[in-house]
Motif scaffolding. Structure first.
Motif, PDB file in Angstrom:
ATOM      1  N   LEU A   1       0.826  -1.204   0.000  1.00  0.00           N
ATOM      2  CA  LEU A   1       0.000   0.000   0.000  1.00  0.00           C
ATOM      3  C   LEU A   1       0.865   1.260   0.000  1.00  0.00           C
ATOM      4  O   LEU A   1       0.650   2.184  -0.794  1.00  0.00           O
ATOM      5  CB  LEU A   1      -0.923  -0.015   1.220  1.00  0.00           C
ATOM      6  CG  LEU A   1      -1.857   1.187   1.388  1.00  0.00           C
ATOM      7  CD1 LEU A   1      -2.793   1.301   0.195  1.00  0.00           C
ATOM      8  CD2 LEU A   1      -2.641   1.090   2.687  1.00  0.00           C
ATOM      9  N   ILE A   2       1.872   1.283   0.883  1.00  0.00           N
ATOM     10  CA  ILE A   2       2.707   2.482   0.996  1.00  0.00           C
ATOM     11  C   ILE A   2       3.586   2.651  -0.240  1.00  0.00           C
ATOM     12  O   ILE A   2       3.640   3.733  -0.853  1.00  0.00           O
ATOM     13  CB  ILE A   2       3.564   2.403   2.272  1.00  0.00           C
ATOM     14  CG1 ILE A   2       2.664   2.408   3.509  1.00  0.00           C
ATOM     15  CG2 ILE A   2       4.550   3.573   2.330  1.00  0.00           C
ATOM     16  CD1 ILE A   2       3.406   2.179   4.804  1.00  0.00           C
TER      17      ILE A   2
ATOM     18  N   THR B   1       3.283   5.362  -7.333  1.00  0.00           N
ATOM     19  CA  THR B   1       2.290   5.992  -8.201  1.00  0.00           C
ATOM     20  C   THR B   1       2.537   7.491  -8.306  1.00  0.00           C
ATOM     21  O   THR B   1       2.505   8.071  -9.399  1.00  0.00           O
ATOM     22  CB  THR B   1       0.874   5.722  -7.667  1.00  0.00           C
ATOM     23  OG1 THR B   1       0.639   4.310  -7.635  1.00  0.00           O
ATOM     24  CG2 THR B   1      -0.169   6.388  -8.549  1.00  0.00           C
ATOM     25  N   VAL B   2       2.796   8.125  -7.160  1.00  0.00           N
ATOM     26  CA  VAL B   2       3.102   9.563  -7.172  1.00  0.00           C
ATOM     27  C   VAL B   2       4.371   9.831  -7.962  1.00  0.00           C
ATOM     28  O   VAL B   2       4.453  10.779  -8.768  1.00  0.00           O
ATOM     29  CB  VAL B   2       3.236  10.090  -5.727  1.00  0.00           C
ATOM     30  CG1 VAL B   2       3.729  11.530  -5.719  1.00  0.00           C
ATOM     31  CG2 VAL B   2       1.905   9.984  -5.000  1.00  0.00           C
TER      32      VAL B   2
ATOM     33  N   SER C   1       1.568   3.608  -3.285  1.00  0.00           N
ATOM     34  CA  SER C   1       1.201   5.030  -3.309  1.00  0.00           C
ATOM     35  C   SER C   1       2.398   5.904  -3.692  1.00  0.00           C
ATOM     36  O   SER C   1       2.283   6.808  -4.532  1.00  0.00           O
ATOM     37  CB  SER C   1       0.664   5.445  -1.932  1.00  0.00           C
ATOM     38  OG  SER C   1      -0.463   4.673  -1.572  1.00  0.00           O
TER      39      SER C   1
END
Length: 430
Positions: free
Chosen positions: A210-211, A217-218, A214
């Motif tokens: 999850l981390i 993705t950024v 994210s």
């Protein structure tokens, strides 16, 4: 016209985006797996340390009541009490506790049926559980030179049980002081440890996915919005003129012609060459030659429409694809030629003027094949050069199918047709 403004783009952007996504996904998966494995290793080490502490406490208690003046039956009840004590759900339970005397015989055991049996027999029958270092334990019953009893073991996730042992040396101060050796063997059920390790690995791997997902993705969006456009511009354009480079020009030309074939639209491919460009370099130097190339590129660009494609093929040669009929394209090409002829650059106080020759081929007379159009336009450019330069020449249309028997079939190329398909290195004309 700039490449960024053209409705069609090369495949480079899609290729870079796909590779970037694959790289980021691979980094995320590897990072999550590494975090999960690291977490599992730490949890396993912590579980082993917990068992070591528990084993030390049990062996210390065994040492205490072995020295006490208590009967063997009382000592046996104490051993069985350790076996039946309640433990927390996240702690490995004591499955078996066995105490051997110095001769290798079972002195006390949480399983009364083992009392009096030998260590060698239990090892042979496998009654002491998995994870037992048989070679090391035999050193206790039959010590030999070089044979050493290891102090403890290390539990691995695929083992259902964990075995620990402690060597006790008891001193008695009777009339004759002596030392008595004991071996305390403890077997723990490792299901709690394995479950804890698995849960922590799964939890941390999920959180890391999850981390990291994210963050990646950024990072991917940031690269695509800030860095990749600049990289695309560098990779797709000619650094000197700002036009599409040869690779990009050919890719987009192929797409334009394929679209024209599907939609029935005419296209014209033109090869443009600066006349006597070598003289400019020899007379004024290569810096002046670069300035001429940039000026000619600018004149071509402002003379065509936004939907048309302009590229530098190499050296002093340019390519142009017009989305037009032959009649309209002829007017545009003549305007390009006149625009370049009328322009000049000032170089160290001296005007420098150049002209261009243009060879054009239309999909109305030929087909929508990039190779055929390029070769035909290349042959027409040679014709313009041989006729005196500074002019537009068109590739001849193939003979109609109704021609007489004396004329070659449209499916059989003449010698001139075959020569028009030959590839050449751009930028070598005078």
């Amino acid at each position: 016209m700039t490449l960024a403004g053209h409705p069609l783009q090369s495949n480079l952007a899609d290729e870079v985006n796909q590779r970037l996504i694959r790289i980021m996904a691979l980094v995320g998966l590897l990072g999550s797996a590494l975090i999960g494995m690291s977490t599992g290793s730490l949890a396993l080490i912590a579980a082993n340390r917990s068992i070591v502490r528990q084993s030390d406490q049990i062996s210390a208690s065994i040492s205490t009541f072995l020295q006490a003046e208590s009967s063997k039956s009382e000592q046996q009840r104490m051993v069985q009490l350790y076996r039946s004590q309640t433990v927390s759900p996240d702690t490995d339970s004591l499955d078996q506790l066995v105490v051997f005397d110095g001769s290798g015989q079972v002195l006390l055991s949480s399983r009364p049926s083992l009392v009096g049996r030998s260590l060698a027999e239990l090892l042979q029958r496998g009654d002491l559980g998995d994870g037992v270092d048989r070679a090391s334990l035999r050193c206790f019953a039959q010590p030999t030179p070089g044979c050493r009893l290891a102090s403890r073991s290390f539990h691995l996730p695929w083992q259902r049980t964990q075995t620990e042992w402690r060597l006790l040396n008891q001193l008695s101060f009777d009339a004759t002081p002596r030392e008595t050796r004991y071996l305390v063997l403890m077997t723990f059920n490792a299901e709690a440890t394995n479950l804890l390790v698995f849960q922590q690995m799964l939890l941390l791997a999920s959180l890391s996915i999850l981390i990291l997902g994210s963050l990646l993705t950024v990072l991917t969006l940031t690269l695509k919005q800030s860095l990749l456009p600049g990289l695309h511009q560098v990779a797709e354009t000619d650094g000197l003129t700002g036009l599409a480079n040869r690779r990009t020009f050919m890719e987009i030309s192929e797409k334009m012609l394929n679209r024209g074939l599907d939609e029935g639209l005419p296209f014209v491919l033109t090869v443009i060459d600066i006349d006597f460009f070598k003289r400019v370099n020899d007379t004024y130097g290569h810096v002046c030659g670069d300035a001429v190339l940039k000026a000619v590129a600018q004149q071509i660009r402002v003379s065509v429409r936004e939907r048309d494609l302009v590229g530098r093929l190499g050296g002093e040669e340019f390519g142009l694809v017009l989305s037009s009929s032959t009649t309209t394209a002829d007017s545009i090409l003549e305007r390009v030629r006149q625009q370049v002829e009328a322009s000049q650059i000032d170089w160290e106080g001296e005007p420098v003027k150049v002209t261009i020759s243009l060879g054009a081929a239309s999909s109305e007379h030929l087909d929508h094949s990039l190779d055929h159009l390029y070769a035909a336009a290349d042959t027409a450019l040679y014709q313009a050069k041989s006729e005196g330069r500074n002019r537009v020449r068109w590739a001849a249309a193939p003979r109609p199918a109704s021609s007489s028997a004396n004329n070659p079939s449209p499916h059989k190329r003449t010698a001139d047709d075959h020569s028009s398909l030959a590839h050449r290195v751009p930028g070598r004309r005078q």
